[in-house]
Design a protein around this motif. Sequence first.
Motif: not given
Length: 374
Positions: A1-28
């Motif tokens: 399976m190939r999963i794509g993600f909108d990673a804009k907030r992952i690389v730009r936001n220090g908190a909030g949406l950025g933390n959500y994306g980084r934590t989820l991607v690492n756990s996945l």
Amino acid sequence: MRIGFDAKRIVRNGAGLGNYGRTLVNSLSDIADGDTQLYLYAPDQGREELRTQVRHSSRLHFVYPRHALLKSLWRSHGILTDLKRDHIDIYHGLSGELPWGISKTGVKSVVTIHDLIFMRHPEYYHWLDTKIYTAKFHKTVQEADRIIAISERTRQDIVQLGGVDPDRIDVVYQSCSTAYYHQACEEVRQEVNARYLLPARYIVSVGTIEERKNILLPVKALHLLPEDISLVVVGRSTPYTDVVKQYVKENRLGHRVLFLHHVPNADLPAIYQMAEACVYPSRYEGFGIPVIEAIQAGLPVVACTGSCLEEAGGPDSLYVQPDDVEGMAACLRQVVKGAAGREERVARSQRYIKRFEGKDVASQVMDIYLRTLG
């Protein structure tokens, strides 16, 4: 399976949406099988200190637009070509948006909706922003195959304000790091204490200092608390900060309210852990991560009713109406050190928040991907 993600907030936001994306991607990445590949689509490399929080793995790939111009157009339209080129099976919009037209490409899509505050409380936004955000929301929920709401409150808002069939929505509480469980050593505590000149006894609040966050409520409650208890407010300043500081000045509370801006994440665990309690008086939230962080750090929490904070803090945190000064003071007196049942309250809250942590959240999201793909 190939999963794509909108990673804009992952690389730009220090908190909030950025933390959500980084934590989820690492756990996945941790739970994915050997055939799963994760593609993180970002308009640019963003901030290195944020991008590198995504742990290196052979299954993780950052993808950037080939042309530097019109990055926003790429994210909303041009990315579809890249998704098809990379043979993406399912694309996850981590911050409430999907590329326009994705439903016509054969690529399945999931979107996470964090909140609809711009619709519930448009008074906190510029009118034009409200129009834009609302239009994007309606377009996104039309495009999406599945919708993830980060709380039951947000799910109800999506149904009520978007007219969405509730059967299309899954509630998956926001991924939360477990970093705040780790107790800062005495040397670190002393260093942080000296750097910020923290009071001997204090209640802490963490979050942007804006009108919706309602920090003026616990400031007013200080009049009804013992004189030796202070309030430490950690967060980015906005024009509302001046309103709060003016109240502090007029009511001679300057010696009891400390504002801390630009505090690095590395210092937050010690600041939490040296406090006696956490207050999170926001009028409306999609979830409320600081509530979870404070409980992990060993603090009892007082928050406000009216949105999702009861879901975040559980039955052993305390809640007041967002304009109830006396109620806020009464609750704070029940959670400072020496209050009866304080430690038991914290222990029960820590058991409650286990549902929000790490791989269990990732497992729920992975199950949604698999169900969506059929």
